[in-house]
Design an enzyme around this catalytic site. Structure first.
Site, PDB file in Angstrom:
ATOM      1  N   ARG A  97       1.129  -0.971   0.003  1.00  0.00           N
ATOM      2  CA  ARG A  97       0.106   0.134   0.165  1.00  0.00           C
ATOM      3  C   ARG A  97       0.948   1.248  -0.824  1.00  0.00           C
ATOM      4  O   ARG A  97       2.012   1.461   0.702  1.00  0.00           O
ATOM      5  CB  ARG A  97      -0.528  -0.145   1.149  1.00  0.00           C
ATOM      6  N   HIS A 142      -2.566  11.055   0.746  1.00  0.00           N
ATOM      7  CA  HIS A 142      -2.582  10.775   2.283  1.00  0.00           C
ATOM      8  C   HIS A 142      -1.945  11.660   2.766  1.00  0.00           C
ATOM      9  O   HIS A 142      -0.469  12.059   2.802  1.00  0.00           O
ATOM     10  CB  HIS A 142      -1.093   9.596   1.665  1.00  0.00           C
ATOM     11  N   ASN A 328      -7.210   2.133   9.702  1.00  0.00           N
ATOM     12  CA  ASN A 328      -5.548   2.594  10.560  1.00  0.00           C
ATOM     13  C   ASN A 328      -5.826   1.979  11.841  1.00  0.00           C
ATOM     14  O   ASN A 328      -6.807   2.760  12.699  1.00  0.00           O
ATOM     15  CB  ASN A 328      -5.411   3.475  10.364  1.00  0.00           C
ATOM     16  N   TYR A 330      -3.899   1.684  15.947  1.00  0.00           N
ATOM     17  CA  TYR A 330      -2.727   1.358  16.833  1.00  0.00           C
ATOM     18  C   TYR A 330      -3.123   1.607  18.178  1.00  0.00           C
ATOM     19  O   TYR A 330      -1.929   0.798  18.848  1.00  0.00           O
ATOM     20  CB  TYR A 330      -2.022   3.166  16.388  1.00  0.00           C
ATOM     21  N   GLU A 398      -2.945  -0.354   8.175  1.00  0.00           N
ATOM     22  CA  GLU A 398      -2.297   0.068   8.772  1.00  0.00           C
ATOM     23  C   GLU A 398      -1.632   0.144  10.246  1.00  0.00           C
ATOM     24  O   GLU A 398      -2.875  -0.282  11.081  1.00  0.00           O
ATOM     25  CB  GLU A 398      -1.933   1.931   8.622  1.00  0.00           C
TER      26      GLU A 398
HETATM   27  C1  PNW Z   1      -1.002   7.446  11.434  1.00  0.00           C
HETATM   28  N1  PNW Z   1      -3.193   8.489  16.615  1.00  0.00           N
HETATM   29  O1  PNW Z   1      -1.518   8.500  11.204  1.00  0.00           O
HETATM   30  C2  PNW Z   1      -0.698   8.080   9.556  1.00  0.00           C
HETATM   31  O2  PNW Z   1      -1.236   7.690   8.653  1.00  0.00           O
HETATM   32  C3  PNW Z   1       0.760   7.420   9.325  1.00  0.00           C
HETATM   33  O3  PNW Z   1       1.006   8.396   7.942  1.00  0.00           O
HETATM   34  C4  PNW Z   1       1.447   8.083  10.317  1.00  0.00           C
HETATM   35  O4  PNW Z   1       2.922   7.934   9.361  1.00  0.00           O
HETATM   36  C5  PNW Z   1       1.058   6.821  11.332  1.00  0.00           C
HETATM   37  O5  PNW Z   1      -0.178   7.003  11.357  1.00  0.00           O
HETATM   38  C6  PNW Z   1       2.581   6.622  12.010  1.00  0.00           C
HETATM   39  O6  PNW Z   1       1.858   7.921  13.052  1.00  0.00           O
HETATM   40  C7  PNW Z   1      -1.810   8.175  12.645  1.00  0.00           C
HETATM   41  O7  PNW Z   1      -2.974   9.443  17.126  1.00  0.00           O
HETATM   42  C8  PNW Z   1      -1.166   9.445  13.473  1.00  0.00           C
HETATM   43  O8  PNW Z   1      -4.041   7.247  17.466  1.00  0.00           O
HETATM   44  C9  PNW Z   1      -1.841   9.082  15.155  1.00  0.00           C
HETATM   45  C10 PNW Z   1      -2.726   8.608  15.511  1.00  0.00           C
HETATM   46  C11 PNW Z   1      -3.266   7.316  14.822  1.00  0.00           C
HETATM   47  C12 PNW Z   1      -3.251   7.215  12.890  1.00  0.00           C
END
Ligand code: PNW
Length: 506
Positions: A97, A142, A328, A330, A398
């Protein structure tokens, strides 16, 4: 007889043991990694590329970036794309991707002038992937908007959906013969909320309480334009188009009514405002958030709600405009309607929802302040989306973990994070979630937006001091490769050396 019973029990026992330990990802499950144009490409003004909003912001206002760096060269994928594809082959990936830089293709943002050199670069990149059987998955946007469109208001201009459709037509036409997976937008929340409300991302436009909502309206309409165009004219039998949200896991701090409601509002502000118009049965913006904004707007003396409206025709046009839901993911937070509340500018989206968040000190912490390993957050998100939107096709577009450069190549914390996440993926598949693929963020270290190069998300380390931008696999790269190869999460696996090879004949 006794022996037979014993042998049978043994067989059942070991069987149960293997199924639990050795749950397998389906053969057609797609494993990949993800990146984004501004974060890796460099070549910021190479061969006729136009300026984007990150070029403008980092060049005119460098101190907003933690290490005052920028993406001028980044990982120099513009000159290293063959090495990138070699890394994909080393990992044995099914898919990759990546995103297109809109102004590399259309320097002015508009479709009247196409930059052939930019098109050639993407053709080379795509052809190199296709040559080795790696499916390209393209994100159209993006975060690197052409500056010329920002000068006209960017996402706040009501013409934005038309500009986006024109751009989409150009790229579907150019690359649609080889690319079958399309994502219109990466993380609307970050685009609209961070760009136009909290002032924490380019274009850092201070339009709190108004900008994010207006941006949301134009973004979802733009998505629907591109989706319908693709399905009508380009998709054929096998092309799919979706949109990717950042979906953290929001959990009520307690089971009080206030915390439950606060959690619902937080989910709506984070992603529901961008997903309900497309994925919900009723269509349009989410009800509770809309009511809160309506009421506050009146109290604050506005003649009309700060939440924009859709026509019935627009609502119908957007509803169901998807083939898949991209996630995405995290981390997550606890949410409360009464605890940990903070002061926010008035008006602002933060003030509108007025919720407090917290995390547990037990969760392992990454290099990024916002990133903790909250147990089962990915599984919870997947189950919620399944339930909420009638079991849509989902791709995890992601998921990943940050370390500092000093942490070196043996990234055991990243390995632990990925293994836990992939167990959650297996749990979700067991629970009937319609999950088709998983993309690790990221293939390699890159420009981490406001954090510059101080936080590293790569399976491969990139040496940003080295003009060649040498890439070296971390331990996590070997572990991920083993998962992709065996389709199993083996918690005992240790790479026997740190030398990468390509397994031919995959
Ligand atoms: C993503 N949060 O951003 C982006 O899609 C990427 O470009 C980036 O490099 C990656 O995650 C890592 O940061 C996020 O606060 C930024 O939960 C912040 C969050 C989630 C995704």
């Amino acid at each position: 007889m006794k022996w037979l019973v014993f042998i049978c029990l043994l067989a059942i026992g070991s069987n149960a043991f293997t199924t639990r330990q050795q749950r397998k990802f389906p053969d057609d499950f797609i494993f990949g990694t993800a990146t984004a144009s501004y974060q890796i490409e460099g070549g910021w003004d190479a061969d006729g590329k136009g300026e984007n909003i990150w070029d403008r912001m980092t060049h005119t206002n460098p101190t907003v970036i933690k290490d005052q760096s920028n993406g001028d060269i980044a990982a120099d994928t513009y000159n290293n794309y063959k090495r990138d594809v070699e890394m994909m082959r080393e990992l044995g990936l099914d898919a990759y991707r990546f995103s297109l830089s809109w102004p590399r293709i259309l320097p002015d943002g508009f479709s009247n002038r196409i930059n052939d050199a930019g098109v050639q670069f993407y053709n080379n990149y795509i052809d190199e992937m296709v040559k080795y059987n790696i499916k390209p998955m393209i994100t159209l946007y993006h975060w690197d908007l052409p500056q010329k469109l920002q000068d006209l208001g960017g996402f706040l201009n009501p013409l934005f959906p038309q500009w986006f459709e024109d751009y989409s037509r150009v790229v579907f036409d150019l690359f649609g013969d080889r690319v079958k997976y399309w994502i219109t937008f990466n993380e609307p929340r970050e685009v609209c909320y961070q760009g136009y409300d909290t002032v924490t991302m380019a274009p850092m436009l201070n339009a709190t309480g108004i900008g994010a909502y207006l941006c949301a309206k134009h973004l979802v309409l733009a998505h629907a334009n591109a989706y319908h165009l693709y399905k009508k004219e380009f998709a054929g039998d096998d092309g799919v188009c979706g949109i990717t949200y950042s979906v953290g896991w929001s959990e009520p701090l307690t089971d009080s009514k206030e915390d439950e409601f606060a959690t619902e509002l937080m989910r709506q502000a984070d992603w529901g405002i961008y997903s309900e118009p497309i994925f919900s049965e009723s269509g349009g913006f989410p009800k509770e958030l809309t009511e809160v904004v309506n009421q506050k707007s009146i109290e604050q003396g506005y003649s009309k709600s700060r939440m924009p409206e859709f026509t019935q025709e627009e609502i119908e046009f957007m509803r169901g405009a998807y083939d898949f839901f991209g996630i995405n993911h995290y981390t997550g937070v606890y949410v409360s309607g009464t605890e940990n509340l903070q002061e926010h500018p008035v008006p602002s989206m933060h003030d509108d929802i007025n919720v407090g968040t917290s995390v547990s000190s037990d969760w392992p912490a990454a290099a990024s302040v916002w990133l903790k390993q909250m147990p089962d957050s990915l599984l919870n998100v997947l189950l919620l989306i399944k339930e909420k939107y009638n079991n849509p096709v989902i791709y995890i577009t992601e998921n990943g973990w940050s370390t500092r450069l000093e942490a070196g190549l043996v990234d055991d914390d990243r390995v632990r994070y990925y293994r836990a996440a992939l167990e959650n993926v297996l749990d979700a598949l067991d629970a009937g979630v319609n999950l088709k693929g998983y993309m690790a963020w990221s293939l390699m270290d890159n420009f981490e937006w406001m954090q510059g190069y101080t936080e590293r998300f790569g399976l491969y380390e990139v040496d940003f001091e080295d003009p060649a931008r040498t890439r070296t696999p971390r331990k996590s790269a070997f572990v991920y490769k083993e998962v992709v190869r065996t389709r199993v999460v083996d918690h005992e696996y240790e790479p026997s050396s740190m030398t990468m090879t390509i397994d031919e004949g995959k």
